[in-house]
Write a protein that holds these residues in place. Sequence first.
Motif, PDB file in Angstrom:
ATOM      1  N   SER A   3       1.032  -1.249   0.054  1.00 19.62           N
ATOM      2  CA  SER A   3       0.083   0.073   0.136  1.00 19.62           C
ATOM      3  C   SER A   3       0.904   1.386   0.165  1.00 19.62           C
ATOM      4  N   VAL A   4       0.262   2.391  -0.296  1.00 20.37           N
ATOM      5  CA  VAL A   4       0.934   3.622  -0.393  1.00 20.37           C
ATOM      6  C   VAL A   4       1.498   4.032   1.048  1.00 20.37           C
ATOM      7  N   ASN A   5       0.803   3.625   2.123  1.00 17.06           N
ATOM      8  CA  ASN A   5       1.259   3.705   3.753  1.00 17.06           C
ATOM      9  C   ASN A   5       2.533   3.049   3.756  1.00 17.06           C
ATOM     10  N   GLU A   6       2.533   1.635   3.480  1.00 19.05           N
ATOM     11  CA  GLU A   6       3.558   0.719   3.438  1.00 19.05           C
ATOM     12  C   GLU A   6       4.902   1.484   2.798  1.00 19.05           C
ATOM     13  N   ALA A   7       4.593   1.912   1.654  1.00 22.31           N
ATOM     14  CA  ALA A   7       5.581   2.541   0.934  1.00 22.31           C
ATOM     15  C   ALA A   7       6.245   3.554   1.389  1.00 22.31           C
ATOM     16  N   ALA A   8       5.577   4.397   2.020  1.00 25.76           N
ATOM     17  CA  ALA A   8       5.958   5.682   2.847  1.00 25.76           C
ATOM     18  C   ALA A   8       6.732   5.204   4.027  1.00 25.76           C
ATOM     19  N   ASN A  21      19.926  11.060  12.239  1.00 22.74           N
ATOM     20  CA  ASN A  21      19.930  12.485  13.027  1.00 22.74           C
ATOM     21  C   ASN A  21      18.855  13.233  12.375  1.00 22.74           C
ATOM     22  N   THR A  22      18.074  12.612  11.403  1.00 28.90           N
ATOM     23  CA  THR A  22      17.170  13.518  10.646  1.00 28.90           C
ATOM     24  C   THR A  22      16.008  13.801  11.504  1.00 28.90           C
ATOM     25  N   ASP A  23      15.507  15.117  11.447  1.00 29.14           N
ATOM     26  CA  ASP A  23      14.429  15.452  12.072  1.00 29.14           C
ATOM     27  C   ASP A  23      13.235  15.828  11.380  1.00 29.14           C
ATOM     28  N   PHE A  24      12.037  15.623  12.080  1.00 27.89           N
ATOM     29  CA  PHE A  24      10.884  16.248  11.295  1.00 27.89           C
ATOM     30  C   PHE A  24      10.642  15.530   9.862  1.00 27.89           C
ATOM     31  N   ILE A  25      10.576  14.193   9.701  1.00 31.17           N
ATOM     32  CA  ILE A  25      10.483  13.605   8.422  1.00 31.17           C
ATOM     33  C   ILE A  25       8.951  13.761   8.103  1.00 31.17           C
ATOM     34  N   GLN A  26       8.603  14.121   6.692  1.00 37.14           N
ATOM     35  CA  GLN A  26       7.100  14.549   6.331  1.00 37.14           C
ATOM     36  C   GLN A  26       6.828  14.016   5.136  1.00 37.14           C
ATOM     37  N   LEU A  27       5.876  13.287   4.947  1.00 36.87           N
ATOM     38  CA  LEU A  27       5.511  12.775   3.557  1.00 36.87           C
ATOM     39  C   LEU A  27       5.038  14.170   2.651  1.00 36.87           C
ATOM     40  N   GLU A  28       5.613  14.271   1.436  1.00 33.77           N
ATOM     41  CA  GLU A  28       5.341  15.374   0.531  1.00 33.77           C
ATOM     42  C   GLU A  28       4.561  14.986  -0.618  1.00 33.77           C
ATOM     43  N   GLU A  29       4.846  13.901  -1.292  1.00 29.32           N
ATOM     44  CA  GLU A  29       4.368  13.489  -2.580  1.00 29.32           C
ATOM     45  C   GLU A  29       4.185  11.827  -2.612  1.00 29.32           C
ATOM     46  N   VAL A  30       3.401  11.286  -3.340  1.00 36.15           N
ATOM     47  CA  VAL A  30       3.257   9.905  -3.611  1.00 36.15           C
ATOM     48  C   VAL A  30       2.898   9.694  -4.831  1.00 36.15           C
ATOM     49  N   GLU A  31       3.442   8.897  -5.665  1.00 36.21           N
ATOM     50  CA  GLU A  31       2.970   8.348  -7.089  1.00 36.21           C
ATOM     51  C   GLU A  31       3.092   7.001  -7.356  1.00 36.21           C
ATOM     52  N   ILE A  32       2.334   6.483  -7.806  1.00 31.84           N
ATOM     53  CA  ILE A  32       2.410   5.186  -8.483  1.00 31.84           C
ATOM     54  C   ILE A  32       2.603   5.244 -10.091  1.00 31.84           C
ATOM     55  N   THR A  33       3.459   4.368 -10.663  1.00 27.38           N
ATOM     56  CA  THR A  33       3.619   4.398 -12.184  1.00 27.38           C
ATOM     57  C   THR A  33       2.476   3.922 -12.863  1.00 27.38           C
ATOM     58  N   ASP A  34       2.256   4.179 -13.975  1.00 23.44           N
ATOM     59  CA  ASP A  34       0.876   3.790 -14.900  1.00 23.44           C
ATOM     60  C   ASP A  34       0.819   2.402 -15.009  1.00 23.44           C
ATOM     61  N   ASP A  35       2.192   1.570 -14.892  1.00 22.36           N
ATOM     62  CA  ASP A  35       1.965   0.360 -15.022  1.00 22.36           C
ATOM     63  C   ASP A  35       1.990  -0.528 -13.513  1.00 22.36           C
ATOM     64  N   LYS A  36       1.791   0.418 -12.328  1.00 23.06           N
ATOM     65  CA  LYS A  36       1.733  -0.137 -11.210  1.00 23.06           C
ATOM     66  C   LYS A  36       3.041  -0.797 -10.679  1.00 23.06           C
TER      67      LYS A  36
END
Length: 87
Positions: A3-8, A21-36
């Motif tokens: 799923s998209v949640n699993e991929a993120a 040490n990365t701080d404040f990770i945020q999801l910005e964009e999701v896309e699945i290719t046309d062929d999935k």
Amino acid sequence: MISVNEAANIAAEYMKGFFPNTDFIQLEEVEITDDKLYWFITLSYNEESAIRNVFQLNTPTVLRKYKQFKIDSESGEVLAMKIRDIK
């Protein structure tokens, strides 16, 4: 297919493995290719810069950085991590 949640979540864990040490990770964009076949996940995070603001000499500048991940939609394997420029 993952799923998209699993991929993120896979992308975030992968990034933390290289940049713990990365701080404040945020999801910005999701896309699945046309062929999935692939998910493209863009995450942002804070990076502290060594450049100091002239008016705030003791305060480091925080920059928002972006990474894009290519993830196999069947296996969940991360195939690529790239710098993503946002202008």
